[in-house]
Structures are given as structure tokens and as C-alpha cells.
Scaffold this motif. Structure first.
Motif, PDB file in Angstrom:
ATOM      1  N   VAL A   9       0.716  -1.224   0.164  1.00  0.00           N
ATOM      2  CA  VAL A   9       0.161  -0.219  -0.200  1.00  0.00           C
ATOM      3  C   VAL A   9       1.001   1.270   0.044  1.00  0.00           C
ATOM      4  N   VAL A  10       0.586   2.229  -1.055  1.00  0.00           N
ATOM      5  CA  VAL A  10       1.446   3.374  -0.963  1.00  0.00           C
ATOM      6  C   VAL A  10       0.437   4.610  -1.049  1.00  0.00           C
ATOM      7  N   LYS A  11       0.749   5.869  -0.525  1.00  0.00           N
ATOM      8  CA  LYS A  11      -0.027   6.856  -0.335  1.00  0.00           C
ATOM      9  C   LYS A  11       0.820   8.091  -0.864  1.00  0.00           C
ATOM     10  N   PHE A  12       0.024   8.758  -1.853  1.00  0.00           N
ATOM     11  CA  PHE A  12       0.484  10.076  -2.366  1.00  0.00           C
ATOM     12  C   PHE A  12      -0.263  11.199  -1.720  1.00  0.00           C
ATOM     13  N   GLY A  13       0.590  12.326  -1.315  1.00  0.00           N
ATOM     14  CA  GLY A  13      -0.155  13.337  -0.664  1.00  0.00           C
ATOM     15  C   GLY A  13      -0.455  14.403  -1.733  1.00  0.00           C
ATOM     16  N   ASP A 212      -3.406   9.178   5.428  1.00  0.00           N
ATOM     17  CA  ASP A 212      -2.252   8.261   5.797  1.00  0.00           C
ATOM     18  C   ASP A 212      -3.234   6.903   6.475  1.00  0.00           C
ATOM     19  N   TYR A 213      -4.120   7.483   7.270  1.00  0.00           N
ATOM     20  CA  TYR A 213      -5.098   6.628   8.046  1.00  0.00           C
ATOM     21  C   TYR A 213      -5.720   5.551   7.021  1.00  0.00           C
ATOM     22  N   THR A 214      -6.264   5.885   5.890  1.00  0.00           N
ATOM     23  CA  THR A 214      -6.968   5.201   4.930  1.00  0.00           C
ATOM     24  C   THR A 214      -5.802   4.209   4.399  1.00  0.00           C
ATOM     25  N   ALA A 215      -4.629   4.520   4.291  1.00  0.00           N
ATOM     26  CA  ALA A 215      -3.745   3.634   3.725  1.00  0.00           C
ATOM     27  C   ALA A 215      -3.358   2.436   4.746  1.00  0.00           C
ATOM     28  N   THR A 216      -3.201   2.939   6.195  1.00  0.00           N
ATOM     29  CA  THR A 216      -3.034   1.882   6.934  1.00  0.00           C
ATOM     30  C   THR A 216      -4.257   1.070   7.238  1.00  0.00           C
ATOM     31  N   VAL A 217      -5.256   1.524   7.429  1.00  0.00           N
ATOM     32  CA  VAL A 217      -6.670   0.598   7.446  1.00  0.00           C
ATOM     33  C   VAL A 217      -6.599  -0.356   6.151  1.00  0.00           C
ATOM     34  N   GLU A 225       2.151  -6.357   2.948  1.00  0.00           N
ATOM     35  CA  GLU A 225       3.535  -6.631   3.489  1.00  0.00           C
ATOM     36  C   GLU A 225       4.031  -5.322   4.074  1.00  0.00           C
ATOM     37  N   TYR A 226       3.549  -4.240   3.725  1.00  0.00           N
ATOM     38  CA  TYR A 226       4.192  -2.921   4.257  1.00  0.00           C
ATOM     39  C   TYR A 226       3.498  -1.721   3.675  1.00  0.00           C
ATOM     40  N   VAL A 227       3.560  -0.716   4.219  1.00  0.00           N
ATOM     41  CA  VAL A 227       2.901   0.590   3.744  1.00  0.00           C
ATOM     42  C   VAL A 227       3.922   1.587   3.394  1.00  0.00           C
ATOM     43  N   VAL A 228       3.894   2.429   2.492  1.00  0.00           N
ATOM     44  CA  VAL A 228       4.495   3.501   2.124  1.00  0.00           C
ATOM     45  C   VAL A 228       3.844   4.817   2.323  1.00  0.00           C
ATOM     46  N   LEU A 229       4.575   5.910   2.963  1.00  0.00           N
ATOM     47  CA  LEU A 229       3.685   7.189   3.063  1.00  0.00           C
ATOM     48  C   LEU A 229       5.166   8.090   2.151  1.00  0.00           C
ATOM     49  N   PHE A 230       4.608   8.733   1.222  1.00  0.00           N
ATOM     50  CA  PHE A 230       5.764   9.523   0.419  1.00  0.00           C
ATOM     51  C   PHE A 230       5.502  10.835   1.164  1.00  0.00           C
ATOM     52  N   LYS A 231       6.512  11.642   1.437  1.00  0.00           N
ATOM     53  CA  LYS A 231       6.396  12.857   2.239  1.00  0.00           C
ATOM     54  C   LYS A 231       7.507  13.880   1.303  1.00  0.00           C
ATOM     55  N   ASP A 232       7.330  15.141   1.459  1.00  0.00           N
ATOM     56  CA  ASP A 232       8.093  16.084   1.039  1.00  0.00           C
ATOM     57  C   ASP A 232       9.734  16.100   1.803  1.00  0.00           C
ATOM     58  N   PRO A 276      -3.797   0.627  13.397  1.00  0.00           N
ATOM     59  CA  PRO A 276      -4.202  -0.561  12.461  1.00  0.00           C
ATOM     60  C   PRO A 276      -3.110  -1.410  12.316  1.00  0.00           C
ATOM     61  N   LEU A 277      -1.965  -0.847  12.225  1.00  0.00           N
ATOM     62  CA  LEU A 277      -0.654  -1.459  11.678  1.00  0.00           C
ATOM     63  C   LEU A 277      -0.193  -2.549  12.988  1.00  0.00           C
ATOM     64  N   LYS A 278      -0.318  -1.785  14.138  1.00  0.00           N
ATOM     65  CA  LYS A 278       0.090  -2.765  15.220  1.00  0.00           C
ATOM     66  C   LYS A 278      -0.630  -4.104  15.420  1.00  0.00           C
ATOM     67  N   ASN A 279      -1.679  -4.044  14.940  1.00  0.00           N
ATOM     68  CA  ASN A 279      -2.524  -5.322  15.025  1.00  0.00           C
ATOM     69  C   ASN A 279      -2.044  -6.259  14.346  1.00  0.00           C
ATOM     70  N   ARG A 280      -1.253  -5.936  13.347  1.00  0.00           N
ATOM     71  CA  ARG A 280      -0.655  -7.203  12.435  1.00  0.00           C
ATOM     72  C   ARG A 280       0.748  -6.885  12.307  1.00  0.00           C
ATOM     73  N   SER A 281       1.269  -5.725  13.025  1.00  0.00           N
ATOM     74  CA  SER A 281       2.986  -5.953  12.887  1.00  0.00           C
ATOM     75  C   SER A 281       3.321  -5.516  11.383  1.00  0.00           C
ATOM     76  N   ILE A 282       2.384  -4.673  10.815  1.00  0.00           N
ATOM     77  CA  ILE A 282       2.806  -4.303   9.486  1.00  0.00           C
ATOM     78  C   ILE A 282       3.790  -3.200   9.627  1.00  0.00           C
ATOM     79  N   PRO A 283       4.833  -3.186   8.874  1.00  0.00           N
ATOM     80  CA  PRO A 283       5.786  -2.125   8.820  1.00  0.00           C
ATOM     81  C   PRO A 283       5.351  -0.885   7.985  1.00  0.00           C
TER      82      PRO A 283
END
Length: 462
Positions: A9-13, A212-217, A225-232, A276-283
Motif C-alpha cells: 500500500v502506497v500513499k501520495f499526498g 495516511d489513516y486510509t492507507a494503514t486501514v 506486506e508494508y505501507v509507504v507514505l511519500f512525503k516532502d 491498524p498496523l500494530k494489530n498485524r505488525s505491518i511495517p
């Protein structure tokens, strides 16, 4: 159906969508991830185009005075200009975009008849920034021959129904995904961030920065497997680079540390995004948008309790605090007073950030936006032990966060020594409530200097 080897899951702001060139860069980044994660299924979460959310909020606040048709034409033109600047213009796509934008005309007409803005209408209108931008990016990807399914959060993300700042019902949401597991496995997906829907089907926003919350949900529901939040920025830093000198890029943070930092001022990650990530240990990876995509260049946030030599990872602050003070000669001696206060405030749906008590006073630290309601509830309390109630809004909170800081000698001396050297008074201190953090209050006018001097003492001086 394509073979699915796991979800990413990747998120673009919004800052990624400032110009036609920005959309091209996002498409290039998506292509880069698809090449490096061949076989995996990509889920792309999209924020509104830069500045659009503020325009929609402004229109809602001024719906009585603005020309709605002209406003919606402006919103259409901004998005159409992206489609028209990339490849050949497709009239069918523009017509579809126009229909989506002008769906709002009927909503605004209803507001003019009502003469006010119900909460459900406000959330519905403001959610259109993400809806329109997801449509534009999906269209551009399709033109490039990239197959993505455009999905609707209202079909998948169930919230508690609190307008403006809803929480996601994680288990109810996960059950929806489990009922239709193959839909997400069959293709890559694009989905607007920032909102979901209540069980009554009302659109509800997830708070500012809620993509950000949408991505982790979604990561939780899909067991990604993992989530990426792209930032400035390059990743998560030891302090705000606009305030501190020589901030340090952090390689790793724990879930607990990022939750404390987000809750008390750091704006890099939405405060609800970690749960949401803590519940499944998703980085979770906070990555710079610039440069080549590599997880090794990002800040990794996980369950690992990583302890550094300095112990402290970051210093953050927030000015969004108000102190509600209850005074009485026996407040500290009589059991149950604090419990009654907290119970009444909780029943009103309000949150207490933290509490500092003494024999003659109870101090509640709350958000400034909640202050009027907290005061109203407080005035209704009928406890003989409370002799007076007052409040203050001239304070700010500084948080120092990192594993090991509470049991490491010298950390507190450095923090409060730096403040004393700068002649900054500390009003209240809280340490030990969490194993990773300490907080203190200073005058708002001194908060940036306090952060700068504390960061200097902890990270720049030997």
C-alpha cells in the motif's frame, strides 16, 4: 485473475499533485514500484490535489455568498487542465469529470434552501477533493496502459459515524474485505483517501491528513506486506527543520514512539494511522518522494523497540492545548473527584490529553477546539469539593520521545538545563505515563526557542 504475491500500500499526498509535472512524477514512481515489486499487488491511496481541500472548505463556509456554478467550474477546470496537459484530450473523460464535479451543485442548492450546513453535507462536499483526484490519476494511468481498478471508500471502509474526525471500525471493515477477497487480488487498485462511511451510509471524514489513516486501514484489512507514505521530507527527523539546527534523519522508530510524536505535534503521520498496523505488525515506511525508490532510504516504523545511543529520537511540540483547572482545598484527598470529572467529559465525547494533579488542583490538558465544550460540561458538575474553575490558553506542550529516556541518567538534566540556560520557565511536567516519552508545558511565546534549545542539548552537544 493476476497472481497475487502479497499487497503493498502506497500513499501520495497533495503536495505530489501541484502541477501536471507532479502527476507525471507520481506515475513514474508507480512504475518504479511495480518494477521493483513484481508479482505484488499495488494499492495506491490518493489525497486531493494541492489546495483543493481548502477551496472546498472555503466554499462550504461561504456557501451563501459565492456563485456555486462558477466555483464548481473552477474546480472542474483545475482537474481538466491536468487531463488536457497529458497526451490527447478525450472528450468522454472530460464529460465524466464534469458530471462528477457538478454532482455537488444539487448539494449546494440544498444548503441554500436550508440556510445552514449539516455535518453530513460538509463531510460529503469536502470528500470530493480525493474523489476527483483519484479519478484523474486513474485516467492518466489507463492512458499509459497501466491497469488499475478505481475503488470507492464508502464501499469498503466503515467508520464510527463521527463527522469531521471519524475513527474506522477495523473489524467491521476487515469483514467486508474477507467477504470479497478476490476483488482486491484481481488487479492493482486506486482509492481516494481521507474518508469512509458510517453504518448508516453517511460519508465521514477521517480528519486532516486522514489519507495516511486510509492507507494503514487498507493494509490491515488486506494484511499487506508494508505501507509507504511519500512525503516532502527525507523521512522522520529528530526535530522540525524549520526550528532546529541540523535535524537527524531517523532510521527506525517504534509504533509507540511515532504514536506519541504524532499525538503531541509531529505532523508527518496522522495520529490514528499507527493503530491498524500494530494489530498485524505491518511495517510503515516514511519515504522522500524525490530520488529512487528504496525502503533502505526511508524511516522504518515497526514493533521493534530500537534503542539508540542518545535514547531520545525526536523533540516535537503542539500549541493546540488548553488547561482547564479545578481548584479546591481537598481535591487531592477526596477519592473519586478526578474520576467524576473524567467520566463527565468522556460522556460528552471529549478527549483529555493528560492530567496533572496536586492536593488543591486538578489540571486537565485538552485540545483548544474542545475547550468551550469542556468548560460547559465542567460548569455542570455538582461536586462540593470543586471551589473554582478556570482555564488557560497561553501554554504549549513540548514532547521528548525515545526508548530508554526515562531510565537513562542525564536526559532530564540536559532538557531542563537547556531550558534554564535560556531562562524559559516550565509550568508542568509529565513523565512515566508512557515508557517512551516525557512532556512539559511552557509559555506559547517561548515554545520554539524551547524546542530549539532542547534539541541542541540532546543532539548537537557532546
Amino acid at each position: 485473475m493476476r497472481e497475487n504475491e502479497g499487497f503493498v500500500v502506497v500513499k501520495f499526498g497533495g503536495s505530489n499533485f501541484k502541477s501536471p509535472e507532479g502527476y507525471e512524477d507520481v506515475i513514474a514512481k508507480i512504475n518504479e514500484i511495480l518494477r521493483s515489486e513484481k508479482g505484488k499487488t499495488l494499492v495506491v491511496v490518493v489525497s486531493a490535489a494541492y489546495g483543493i481541500t481548502d477551496k472546498l472548505i472555503g466554499a462550504v463556509n461561504n456557501f451563501k455568498s459565492i456563485d456555486i456554478h462558477n466555483f464548481l467550474r473552477e474546480i472542474y477546470n483545475l482537474h481538466a487542465s491536468i487531463l488536457e496537459s497529458n497526451d490527447s484530450t478525450n472528450l468522454t473523460e472530460l464529460s465524466e469529470l464534469e458530471s462528477k464535479v457538478f454532482e455537488l451543485e444539487k448539494v449546494f442548492d440544498a444548503l441554500k434552501l436550508l440556510g445552514k450546513v449539516p455535518d453530513f453535507a460538509r463531510d460529503l462536499i469536502v470528500s470530493y477533493g480525493e474523489r476527483l483526484n483519484a479519478f484523474v490519476l486513474h485516467t492518466l494511468l489507463r492512458r499509459r496502459g497501466l491497469s488499475f481498478e478505481l475503488r470507492r471508500p464508502e464501499e469498503w471502509i466503515i467508520t464510527d459515524g463521527k463527522f469531521g474526525n471519524a475513527s474506522v471500525l477495523l473489524e467491521s471493515t476487515k469483514e467486508l474485505f474477507e467477504k470479497r477477497p478476490n476483488e482486491w487480488k484481481s488487479n492493482h487498485s486506486i482509492i481516494p483517501g481521507f474518508y469512509g462511511a458510517s453504518k448508516e451510509r453517511d460519508i465521514t471524514l477521517l480528519g486532516r491528513g486522514g489519507s495516511d489513516y486510509t492507507a494503514t486501514v487498507l493494509a490491515y484489512a488486506l494484511n499487506a506486506e508494508y505501507v509507504v507514505l511519500f512525503k516532502d521530507v527525507n523521512g522522520f527527523l529528530s526535530g522540525d527543520p524549520k526550528i532546529v539546527e541540523n535535524p537527524v534523519l531517523l532510521e527506525k522508530l517504534s509504533y509507540d514512539e511515532i504514536e506519541e510524536l504524532s499525538y503531541f505535534g509531529a505532523k508527518i503521520v496522522h495520529p490514528n494511522a499507527v493503530d491498524p498496523l500494530k494489530n498485524r505488525s505491518i511495517p510503515l515506511y516514511v519515504c522522500s518522494f524525490s530520488g529512487n525508490f528504496s525502503l533502505e532510504n526511508c524511516t522504518e516504523i515497526s514493533a521493534e523497540k530500537h534503542r539508540t545511543e542518545k535514547c531520545v529520537k525526536s523533540v516535537s511540540f503542539t500549541e493546540d492545548i488548553a488547561i482547564v483547572q479545578f481548584f479546591g482545598a481537598n481535591l487531592g484527598r477526596v477519592p473519586g473527584v478526578l474520576g467524576e470529572i473524567a467520566k463527565s467529559i468522556a460522556q460528552a465525547g471529549l478527549n483529555i490529553k493528560f492530567v496533572v494533579t496536586s492536593q488543591t488542583a486538578i489540571n486537565l490538558i485538552v485540545s483548544k477546539k474542545d475547550l468551550p465544550e469542556v468548560l460547559r460540561v465542567s460548569e455542570m458538575l455538582r461536586l462540593k469539593e470543586i471551589e473554582d474553575i478556570s482555564y488557560r490558553t497561553d501554554k504549549a506542550l513540548v514532547a521528548v520521545v525515545g526508548y530508554g529516556l526515562l531510565d537513562t541518567h542525564g536526559i532530564a538534566a540536559k532538557v531542563f538545563g537547556a531550558l534554564a540556560k535560556s531562562e524559559i520557565n516550565v509550568d508542568m511536567i509529565s513523565a512515566g505515563a508512557s515508557e517512551v516519552s516525557m512532556y512539559f508545558l511552557v509559555d506559547s511565546q517561548n515554545v520554539k526557542m524551547a524546542v530549539k534549545q532542547v534539541h541542541k542539548a540532546l543532539f548537537e552537544e557532546a
